[in-house]
Motif scaffolding. Structure first.
Motif, PDB file in Angstrom:
ATOM      1  N   LEU A  71      15.233  19.568  65.928  1.00 26.70           N
ATOM      2  CA  LEU A  71      14.731  18.929  67.133  1.00 26.70           C
ATOM      3  C   LEU A  71      13.205  18.974  67.173  1.00 26.70           C
ATOM      4  CD1 LEU A  71      17.136  20.520  69.758  1.00 26.70           C
ATOM      5  CD2 LEU A  71      17.355  18.309  68.629  1.00 26.70           C
ATOM      6  N   TYR A  72      12.621  17.910  67.690  1.00 24.46           N
ATOM      7  CA  TYR A  72      11.184  17.844  67.954  1.00 24.46           C
ATOM      8  C   TYR A  72      10.970  18.274  69.400  1.00 24.46           C
ATOM      9  CZ  TYR A  72       6.801  15.732  69.432  1.00 24.46           C
ATOM     10  OH  TYR A  72       5.552  15.526  69.974  1.00 24.46           O
ATOM     11  N   VAL A  73       9.986  19.128  69.630  1.00 27.70           N
ATOM     12  CA  VAL A  73       9.644  19.569  70.978  1.00 27.70           C
ATOM     13  C   VAL A  73       8.167  19.274  71.198  1.00 27.70           C
ATOM     14  CG1 VAL A  73       9.671  21.491  72.605  1.00 27.70           C
ATOM     15  CG2 VAL A  73      11.307  21.452  70.718  1.00 27.70           C
ATOM     16  N   GLY A  74       7.891  18.341  72.094  1.00 25.15           N
ATOM     17  CA  GLY A  74       6.514  17.939  72.348  1.00 25.15           C
ATOM     18  C   GLY A  74       6.043  18.336  73.731  1.00 25.15           C
ATOM     19  N   ARG A 132      -4.982  27.082  66.189  1.00 21.14           N
ATOM     20  CA  ARG A 132      -4.562  26.752  67.551  1.00 21.14           C
ATOM     21  C   ARG A 132      -3.362  25.810  67.524  1.00 21.14           C
ATOM     22  NH1 ARG A 132      -7.500  23.092  71.913  1.00 21.14           N
ATOM     23  NH2 ARG A 132      -6.402  23.845  73.739  1.00 21.14           N
ATOM     24  N   SER A 133      -2.486  25.985  68.499  1.00 24.59           N
ATOM     25  CA  SER A 133      -1.305  25.126  68.598  1.00 24.59           C
ATOM     26  C   SER A 133      -1.717  23.668  68.747  1.00 24.59           C
ATOM     27  CB  SER A 133      -0.473  25.538  69.816  1.00 24.59           C
ATOM     28  OG  SER A 133       0.492  24.554  70.115  1.00 24.59           O
ATOM     29  N   LYS A 134      -0.933  22.785  68.138  1.00 25.37           N
ATOM     30  CA  LYS A 134      -1.162  21.346  68.288  1.00 25.37           C
ATOM     31  C   LYS A 134      -0.359  20.779  69.462  1.00 25.37           C
ATOM     32  CE  LYS A 134      -2.513  20.005  63.656  1.00 25.37           C
ATOM     33  NZ  LYS A 134      -2.339  18.957  62.654  1.00 25.37           N
ATOM     34  N   GLY A 135       0.391  21.638  70.168  1.00 26.65           N
ATOM     35  CA  GLY A 135       1.120  21.205  71.351  1.00 26.65           C
ATOM     36  C   GLY A 135       2.518  20.669  71.072  1.00 26.65           C
ATOM     37  N   PHE A 136       3.002  20.887  69.847  1.00 25.48           N
ATOM     38  CA  PHE A 136       4.374  20.485  69.531  1.00 25.48           C
ATOM     39  C   PHE A 136       4.964  21.429  68.498  1.00 25.48           C
ATOM     40  CE2 PHE A 136       1.985  18.255  66.286  1.00 25.48           C
ATOM     41  CZ  PHE A 136       2.800  18.263  65.173  1.00 25.48           C
ATOM     42  N   GLY A 137       6.275  21.334  68.342  1.00 30.84           N
ATOM     43  CA  GLY A 137       6.937  22.193  67.371  1.00 30.84           C
ATOM     44  C   GLY A 137       8.317  21.650  67.031  1.00 30.84           C
ATOM     45  N   PHE A 138       9.044  22.438  66.257  1.00 34.04           N
ATOM     46  CA  PHE A 138      10.378  22.053  65.816  1.00 34.04           C
ATOM     47  C   PHE A 138      11.330  23.228  65.990  1.00 34.04           C
ATOM     48  CE2 PHE A 138       7.464  19.312  63.537  1.00 34.04           C
ATOM     49  CZ  PHE A 138       8.031  18.073  63.756  1.00 34.04           C
ATOM     50  N   ILE A 142      18.803  19.223  74.279  1.00 40.55           N
ATOM     51  CA  ILE A 142      18.065  18.003  74.624  1.00 40.55           C
ATOM     52  C   ILE A 142      18.324  17.656  76.088  1.00 40.55           C
ATOM     53  CG2 ILE A 142      17.924  15.501  74.261  1.00 40.55           C
ATOM     54  CD1 ILE A 142      18.482  16.085  71.247  1.00 40.55           C
ATOM     55  N   ALA A 143      19.596  17.657  76.481  1.00 39.45           N
ATOM     56  CA  ALA A 143      19.965  17.300  77.855  1.00 39.45           C
ATOM     57  C   ALA A 143      19.352  18.264  78.871  1.00 39.45           C
ATOM     58  CB  ALA A 143      21.481  17.267  77.998  1.00 39.45           C
ATOM     59  N   ALA A 144      19.343  19.549  78.540  1.00 42.62           N
ATOM     60  CA  ALA A 144      18.867  20.560  79.484  1.00 42.62           C
ATOM     61  C   ALA A 144      17.342  20.659  79.555  1.00 42.62           C
ATOM     62  CB  ALA A 144      19.449  21.922  79.101  1.00 42.62           C
ATOM     63  N   LEU A 145      16.659  20.456  78.432  1.00 45.44           N
ATOM     64  CA  LEU A 145      15.225  20.753  78.386  1.00 45.44           C
ATOM     65  C   LEU A 145      14.298  19.540  78.431  1.00 45.44           C
ATOM     66  CD1 LEU A 145      15.360  23.641  75.764  1.00 45.44           C
ATOM     67  CD2 LEU A 145      15.017  23.843  78.237  1.00 45.44           C
ATOM     68  N   SER A 146      14.779  18.381  78.047  1.00 47.06           N
ATOM     69  CA  SER A 146      13.910  17.202  78.040  1.00 47.06           C
ATOM     70  C   SER A 146      13.458  16.892  79.465  1.00 47.06           C
ATOM     71  CB  SER A 146      14.642  16.004  77.441  1.00 47.06           C
ATOM     72  OG  SER A 146      13.737  14.941  77.261  1.00 47.06           O
ATOM     73  N   GLY A 147      12.143  16.826  79.658  1.00 48.38           N
ATOM     74  CA  GLY A 147      11.576  16.553  80.974  1.00 48.38           C
ATOM     75  C   GLY A 147      11.358  17.786  81.829  1.00 48.38           C
ATOM     76  N   SER A 201       7.177  22.975  81.620  1.00 50.27           N
ATOM     77  CA  SER A 201       6.805  24.120  80.793  1.00 50.27           C
ATOM     78  C   SER A 201       5.300  24.309  80.918  1.00 50.27           C
ATOM     79  CB  SER A 201       7.193  23.879  79.333  1.00 50.27           C
ATOM     80  OG  SER A 201       6.727  24.933  78.514  1.00 50.27           O
ATOM     81  N   GLY A 202       4.912  25.233  81.772  1.00 46.03           N
ATOM     82  CA  GLY A 202       3.487  25.474  81.981  1.00 46.03           C
ATOM     83  C   GLY A 202       2.782  24.282  82.612  1.00 46.03           C
ATOM     84  N   GLY A 203       3.484  23.572  83.504  1.00 45.98           N
ATOM     85  CA  GLY A 203       2.891  22.429  84.175  1.00 45.98           C
ATOM     86  C   GLY A 203       2.967  21.128  83.391  1.00 45.98           C
ATOM     87  N   ARG A 204       3.688  21.151  82.277  1.00 50.68           N
ATOM     88  CA  ARG A 204       3.816  19.958  81.433  1.00 50.68           C
ATOM     89  C   ARG A 204       5.285  19.634  81.220  1.00 50.68           C
ATOM     90  NH1 ARG A 204      -0.586  20.988  76.697  1.00 50.68           N
ATOM     91  NH2 ARG A 204       0.021  18.867  76.245  1.00 50.68           N
ATOM     92  N   PRO A 205       5.666  18.351  81.334  1.00 48.73           N
ATOM     93  CA  PRO A 205       7.069  17.986  81.088  1.00 48.73           C
ATOM     94  C   PRO A 205       7.364  17.939  79.587  1.00 48.73           C
ATOM     95  CG  PRO A 205       5.809  16.035  81.667  1.00 48.73           C
ATOM     96  CD  PRO A 205       4.880  17.213  81.794  1.00 48.73           C
ATOM     97  N   LEU A 206       8.349  18.703  79.167  1.00 47.70           N
ATOM     98  CA  LEU A 206       8.700  18.757  77.749  1.00 47.70           C
ATOM     99  C   LEU A 206       9.307  17.446  77.254  1.00 47.70           C
ATOM    100  CD1 LEU A 206      10.421  22.244  77.418  1.00 47.70           C
ATOM    101  CD2 LEU A 206       8.169  21.586  76.566  1.00 47.70           C
ATOM    102  N   THR A 207       9.025  17.130  76.014  1.00 46.02           N
ATOM    103  CA  THR A 207       9.689  16.047  75.305  1.00 46.02           C
ATOM    104  C   THR A 207      10.564  16.718  74.257  1.00 46.02           C
ATOM    105  OG1 THR A 207       7.798  14.571  75.562  1.00 46.02           O
ATOM    106  CG2 THR A 207       9.362  14.037  73.813  1.00 46.02           C
ATOM    107  N   VAL A 208      11.869  16.484  74.324  1.00 48.20           N
ATOM    108  CA  VAL A 208      12.790  17.083  73.356  1.00 48.20           C
ATOM    109  C   VAL A 208      13.701  15.980  72.843  1.00 48.20           C
ATOM    110  CG1 VAL A 208      14.533  18.852  72.925  1.00 48.20           C
ATOM    111  CG2 VAL A 208      12.775  19.253  74.650  1.00 48.20           C
ATOM    112  N   ASN A 209      13.684  15.777  71.522  1.00 44.48           N
ATOM    113  CA  ASN A 209      14.593  14.799  70.918  1.00 44.48           C
ATOM    114  C   ASN A 209      14.854  15.171  69.464  1.00 44.48           C
ATOM    115  OD1 ASN A 209      12.254  13.769  69.576  1.00 44.48           O
ATOM    116  ND2 ASN A 209      11.831  12.497  71.347  1.00 44.48           N
TER     117      ASN A 209
END
Length: 101
Positions: free
Chosen positions: A5-8, A42-48, A61-66, A69-77
């Protein structure tokens, strides 16, 4: 079969461990890696994240996308394989590269 999974939109302070803990409630985490800049570290702001099964990956994906996380909506796909032309440093800037002198 392991599902990657990609986590942005991660916070820049997020660590591999933070990423794993975020996904553990949704299944077996095989690996979690925050991508960092090779020069600054430094982190690039994404991971796997690799989940053990497709069902666990879809649940994450269903639970975490959007989710916040620290004031930012996660992108998970689902992570998509890098295309041959998308490799870092493979691009050329201008010219044909086949010059003869």
């Amino acid at each position: 079969m392991v599902k990657k999974l990609y986590v942005g939109n991660l916070g820049f302070a997020a660590t591999d461990s933070d990423l794993a803990k975020m996904f553990e409630p949704h299944g077996s985490v095989e690996s979690a890696k925050v991508i960092t800049d090779r020069d600054s570290g430094r982190s690039k702001g994404f991971g796997f994240v690799e989940m053990k099964t497709d069902q666990e990956a879809q649940a994450a994906i269903a639970a975490l996308s959007g989710q916040d996380s620290g004031g930012r909506p996660l992108t998970v796909n689902e992570a998509k394989p890098r295309s041959e032309g998308a490799r870092a440093g493979s691009g050329r800037s201008g010219g044909s590269g086949d010059r003869r002198y």
